[in-house]
Scaffold this motif. Structure first.
Motif, PDB file in Angstrom:
ATOM      1  N   LEU A  46       0.823  -1.206   0.000  1.00 15.22           N
ATOM      2  CA  LEU A  46       0.000   0.000   0.000  1.00 15.22           C
ATOM      3  C   LEU A  46       0.862   1.264   0.000  1.00 15.22           C
ATOM      4  CD1 LEU A  46      -2.975  -0.823   2.406  1.00 15.22           C
ATOM      5  CD2 LEU A  46      -2.946  -0.818  -0.087  1.00 15.22           C
ATOM      6  N   GLU A  47       1.963   1.222   0.729  1.00 15.88           N
ATOM      7  CA  GLU A  47       2.866   2.379   0.755  1.00 15.88           C
ATOM      8  C   GLU A  47       3.402   2.675  -0.647  1.00 15.88           C
ATOM      9  OE1 GLU A  47       5.691   1.142   3.648  1.00 15.88           O
ATOM     10  OE2 GLU A  47       4.495   1.789   5.371  1.00 15.88           O
ATOM     11  N   ARG A  48       3.723   1.624  -1.390  1.00 18.70           N
ATOM     12  CA  ARG A  48       4.217   1.817  -2.757  1.00 18.70           C
ATOM     13  C   ARG A  48       3.104   2.322  -3.673  1.00 18.70           C
ATOM     14  NH1 ARG A  48       6.505  -3.294  -1.706  1.00 18.70           N
ATOM     15  NH2 ARG A  48       4.947  -4.278  -3.082  1.00 18.70           N
ATOM     16  N   MET A  49       1.920   1.723  -3.559  1.00 18.04           N
ATOM     17  CA  MET A  49       0.815   2.091  -4.430  1.00 18.04           C
ATOM     18  C   MET A  49       0.311   3.496  -4.153  1.00 18.04           C
ATOM     19  SD  MET A  49       0.161  -0.286  -6.624  1.00 18.04           S
ATOM     20  CE  MET A  49      -1.503   0.102  -7.154  1.00 18.04           C
ATOM     21  N   LYS A  50       0.478   3.958  -2.934  1.00 17.92           N
ATOM     22  CA  LYS A  50      -0.004   5.275  -2.521  1.00 17.92           C
ATOM     23  C   LYS A  50       0.768   6.406  -3.203  1.00 17.92           C
ATOM     24  CE  LYS A  50      -0.781   9.018  -0.086  1.00 17.92           C
ATOM     25  NZ  LYS A  50      -1.821   9.942  -0.558  1.00 17.92           N
ATOM     26  N   GLN A  51       1.991   6.179  -3.591  1.00 17.03           N
ATOM     27  CA  GLN A  51       2.829   7.243  -4.131  1.00 17.03           C
ATOM     28  C   GLN A  51       2.146   7.944  -5.314  1.00 17.03           C
ATOM     29  OE1 GLN A  51       5.694   8.143  -2.557  1.00 17.03           O
ATOM     30  NE2 GLN A  51       5.062   6.556  -1.101  1.00 17.03           N
ATOM     31  N   GLY A  52       1.989   9.276  -5.172  1.00 16.27           N
ATOM     32  CA  GLY A  52       1.401  10.074  -6.233  1.00 16.27           C
ATOM     33  C   GLY A  52      -0.103   9.975  -6.345  1.00 16.27           C
ATOM     34  N   LYS A  53      -0.757   9.306  -5.374  1.00 14.10           N
ATOM     35  CA  LYS A  53      -2.208   9.128  -5.422  1.00 14.10           C
ATOM     36  C   LYS A  53      -2.892  10.025  -4.386  1.00 14.10           C
ATOM     37  CE  LYS A  53      -1.316   5.706  -8.245  1.00 14.10           C
ATOM     38  NZ  LYS A  53      -1.389   4.339  -7.766  1.00 14.10           N
ATOM     39  N   ASN A  54      -4.184  10.227  -4.565  1.00 14.75           N
ATOM     40  CA  ASN A  54      -4.945  11.065  -3.639  1.00 14.75           C
ATOM     41  C   ASN A  54      -5.492  10.291  -2.448  1.00 14.75           C
ATOM     42  OD1 ASN A  54      -4.625  13.461  -5.133  1.00 14.75           O
ATOM     43  ND2 ASN A  54      -6.330  12.902  -6.501  1.00 14.75           N
ATOM     44  N   TRP A  55      -5.580   8.978  -2.579  1.00 17.27           N
ATOM     45  CA  TRP A  55      -6.128   8.189  -1.472  1.00 17.27           C
ATOM     46  C   TRP A  55      -5.090   7.939  -0.385  1.00 17.27           C
ATOM     47  CZ3 TRP A  55      -3.581   3.580  -0.865  1.00 17.27           C
ATOM     48  CH2 TRP A  55      -2.979   3.003  -1.986  1.00 17.27           C
ATOM     49  N   ASN A  56      -5.592   7.580   0.795  1.00 17.31           N
ATOM     50  CA  ASN A  56      -4.736   7.251   1.930  1.00 17.31           C
ATOM     51  C   ASN A  56      -5.031   5.827   2.398  1.00 17.31           C
ATOM     52  OD1 ASN A  56      -3.525   9.893   2.197  1.00 17.31           O
ATOM     53  ND2 ASN A  56      -5.507  10.602   2.986  1.00 17.31           N
ATOM     54  N   TRP A  57      -4.217   5.359   3.325  1.00 16.48           N
ATOM     55  CA  TRP A  57      -4.442   4.041   3.909  1.00 16.48           C
ATOM     56  C   TRP A  57      -4.250   4.128   5.423  1.00 16.48           C
ATOM     57  CZ3 TRP A  57      -0.410   2.220   6.807  1.00 16.48           C
ATOM     58  CH2 TRP A  57       0.853   2.750   6.562  1.00 16.48           C
ATOM     59  N   SER A  58      -4.751   3.147   6.125  1.00 16.31           N
ATOM     60  CA  SER A  58      -4.451   2.981   7.544  1.00 16.31           C
ATOM     61  C   SER A  58      -4.323   1.495   7.816  1.00 16.31           C
ATOM     62  CB  SER A  58      -5.541   3.597   8.436  1.00 16.31           C
ATOM     63  OG  SER A  58      -6.797   3.003   8.180  1.00 16.31           O
ATOM     64  N   ALA A  59      -3.482   1.145   8.777  1.00 12.91           N
ATOM     65  CA  ALA A  59      -3.293  -0.244   9.190  1.00 12.91           C
ATOM     66  C   ALA A  59      -3.784  -0.380  10.628  1.00 12.91           C
ATOM     67  CB  ALA A  59      -1.825  -0.646   9.082  1.00 12.91           C
ATOM     68  N   ILE A  60      -4.811  -1.175  10.822  1.00 11.42           N
ATOM     69  CA  ILE A  60      -5.430  -1.343  12.130  1.00 11.42           C
ATOM     70  C   ILE A  60      -4.938  -2.653  12.741  1.00 11.42           C
ATOM     71  CG2 ILE A  60      -7.598  -1.446  13.393  1.00 11.42           C
ATOM     72  CD1 ILE A  60      -7.081   1.188  11.907  1.00 11.42           C
ATOM     73  N   ARG A  61      -4.438  -2.558  13.980  1.00  9.89           N
ATOM     74  CA  ARG A  61      -3.837  -3.720  14.634  1.00  9.89           C
ATOM     75  C   ARG A  61      -4.567  -4.052  15.934  1.00  9.89           C
ATOM     76  NH1 ARG A  61       2.505  -1.746  13.700  1.00  9.89           N
ATOM     77  NH2 ARG A  61       2.411  -1.870  11.404  1.00  9.89           N
ATOM     78  N   PRO A  62      -5.607  -4.880  15.861  1.00  7.98           N
ATOM     79  CA  PRO A  62      -6.299  -5.306  17.075  1.00  7.98           C
ATOM     80  C   PRO A  62      -5.560  -6.449  17.760  1.00  7.98           C
ATOM     81  CG  PRO A  62      -7.320  -6.318  15.189  1.00  7.98           C
ATOM     82  CD  PRO A  62      -6.217  -5.426  14.650  1.00  7.98           C
ATOM     83  N   SER A  63      -5.928  -6.652  19.015  1.00  5.96           N
ATOM     84  CA  SER A  63      -5.485  -7.848  19.733  1.00  5.96           C
ATOM     85  C   SER A  63      -6.450  -8.978  19.373  1.00  5.96           C
ATOM     86  CB  SER A  63      -5.465  -7.570  21.233  1.00  5.96           C
ATOM     87  OG  SER A  63      -4.952  -8.685  21.939  1.00  5.96           O
ATOM     88  N   VAL A  64      -6.568  -9.988  20.206  1.00  2.00           N
ATOM     89  CA  VAL A  64      -7.549 -11.052  19.982  1.00  2.00           C
ATOM     90  C   VAL A  64      -8.938 -10.410  20.002  1.00  2.00           C
ATOM     91  CG1 VAL A  64      -8.483 -13.233  20.825  1.00  2.00           C
ATOM     92  CG2 VAL A  64      -6.048 -12.725  21.102  1.00  2.00           C
ATOM     93  N   VAL A  65      -9.740 -10.671  18.980  1.00  2.07           N
ATOM     94  CA  VAL A  65     -11.033 -10.003  18.841  1.00  2.07           C
ATOM     95  C   VAL A  65     -12.153 -10.836  19.453  1.00  2.07           C
ATOM     96  CG1 VAL A  65     -12.719  -9.086  17.194  1.00  2.07           C
ATOM     97  CG2 VAL A  65     -10.260  -8.815  16.761  1.00  2.07           C
ATOM     98  N   GLY A  66     -13.036 -10.151  20.172  1.00  4.00           N
ATOM     99  CA  GLY A  66     -14.218 -10.792  20.726  1.00  4.00           C
ATOM    100  C   GLY A  66     -15.467 -10.248  20.061  1.00  4.00           C
ATOM    101  N   GLY A  67     -16.356 -11.127  19.605  1.00  3.89           N
ATOM    102  CA  GLY A  67     -17.591 -10.695  18.957  1.00  3.89           C
ATOM    103  C   GLY A  67     -18.601 -11.826  18.949  1.00  3.89           C
ATOM    104  N   THR A  68     -19.696 -11.613  18.247  1.00  6.10           N
ATOM    105  CA  THR A  68     -20.747 -12.632  18.171  1.00  6.10           C
ATOM    106  C   THR A  68     -20.901 -13.208  16.772  1.00  6.10           C
ATOM    107  OG1 THR A  68     -22.420 -10.918  17.773  1.00  6.10           O
ATOM    108  CG2 THR A  68     -22.061 -11.592  20.061  1.00  6.10           C
ATOM    109  N   ALA A  69     -20.078 -12.769  15.833  1.00  5.86           N
ATOM    110  CA  ALA A  69     -20.198 -13.253  14.454  1.00  5.86           C
ATOM    111  C   ALA A  69     -19.947 -14.758  14.389  1.00  5.86           C
ATOM    112  CB  ALA A  69     -19.205 -12.517  13.557  1.00  5.86           C
ATOM    113  N   LEU A  70     -20.812 -15.445  13.677  1.00  8.32           N
ATOM    114  CA  LEU A  70     -20.666 -16.892  13.514  1.00  8.32           C
ATOM    115  C   LEU A  70     -19.849 -17.186  12.261  1.00  8.32           C
ATOM    116  CD1 LEU A  70     -24.300 -18.038  14.357  1.00  8.32           C
ATOM    117  CD2 LEU A  70     -22.373 -17.651  15.909  1.00  8.32           C
ATOM    118  N   GLY A  71     -19.266 -18.375  12.210  1.00 10.67           N
ATOM    119  CA  GLY A  71     -18.462 -18.759  11.060  1.00 10.67           C
ATOM    120  C   GLY A  71     -17.082 -18.159  11.067  1.00 10.67           C
TER     121      GLY A  71
END
Length: 259
Positions: free
Chosen positions: A59-84
């Motif tokens: 993403l850092e390479r692809m971002k060069q000269g572009k108008n869009w941005n990126w972010s990298a989200i780093r969670p720990s072990v995730v807790g939720g109710t989603a099945l599958g």
């Protein structure tokens, strides 16, 4: 997959603004063994291969000269109710505790003895969703990585008896057991429980990823990161991990996933 998505969407979406990359603590080598804690976004990398870093560098390479941005989200072990989701620890514990109760057994921590008293943290799925939107829509977050955590730490020694109490069963001393093996023959039992307690007929094989449980419960080293970077930039959401677990258990009961 990331390359295919980006290189297909980018030429078609002239107004592309942001790409959110979901990572994890493998960036810090957490899956390899004891790592520096609290882990920070600025910590040194480790010897590749590591797909999380490969994706970010792409993403850092692809971002060069572009108008869009990126972010990298780093969670720990995730807790939720989603099945599958094979990496849903809260659902895995709920199924494990429900089966323990049905067999009239105490709730035993099944992991390594050394993992029972180490510092841990988790990330609530709802909190993670809010953080992902926050990072994607705030200019000061552009092109950065963020650790996203509930904001507190716990030890299984403290939390495990409370989980047992929630399910109204006694707790017994830890006993290391491979969940992937001992839970493999419980399909018929679970089907009988679904009939007995009028539960939704979800496939037992898809409810819990027992191998993932074995992985998490094997961490006989501290497992947590520093989440203050996000807070310094304005993300102030937090959740008490104990309350998260019990709220998720309540939802799973309301949705008739567990008795």
């Amino acid at each position: 997959m990331l390359k295919n998505v980006v290189e297909t969407i980018e030429p078609l979406s002239k107004n592309l603004q942001h790409i959110s990359l979901m990572q994890g603590y493998k960036v810090y080598g957490a899956h390899l063994g004891p790592f520096k804690t609290p882990a920070k976004e600025t910590d040194a990398g480790h010897m590749p291969p590591e797909f999380n870093i490969d994706q970010q560098q792409y993403l850092e390479r692809m971002k060069q000269g572009k108008n869009w941005n990126w972010s990298a989200i780093r969670p720990s072990v995730v807790g939720g109710t989603a099945l599958g989701n094979p990496m849903n620890l809260a659902l895995l514990i709920a199924v494990y505790a429900s089966i323990s109760k049905e067999l009239n057994l105490p709730l035993r921590f099944p992991g390594k003895a050394g993992a029972y008293d180490k510092l841990m943290e988790m990330t609530d799925a709802g909190l993670l969703a809010k953080a992902t939107v926050w990072a994607a829509t705030n200019p000061q977050c552009a092109n950065q990585a963020f650790n996203i955590t509930n904001g507190d730490l716990f030890r299984w020694t403290e939390l495990w008896p409370k989980i047992a109490s929630y399910f109204d069963i006694p707790v017994a001393p830890p006993l290391q057991m491979e969940l992937k093996t001992i839970m493999a023959d419980k399909n018929n039992l679970w089907q009988n429980m679904q009939k007995k307690y009028n539960l939704e007929k979800h496939d037992y094989e898809k409810l819990a990823g027992w191998g993932f449980g074995d992985f998490v419960f094997s961490w006989d080293y501290d497992f947590f990161a520093d989440g203050t970077k996000a807070r310094r930039l304005g993300f102030y959401e937090f959740i008490d991990t104990e309350e998260m677990f019990f709220s998720l258990f309540d939802q799973l009961r309301q949705e008739k996933v567990i008795p």
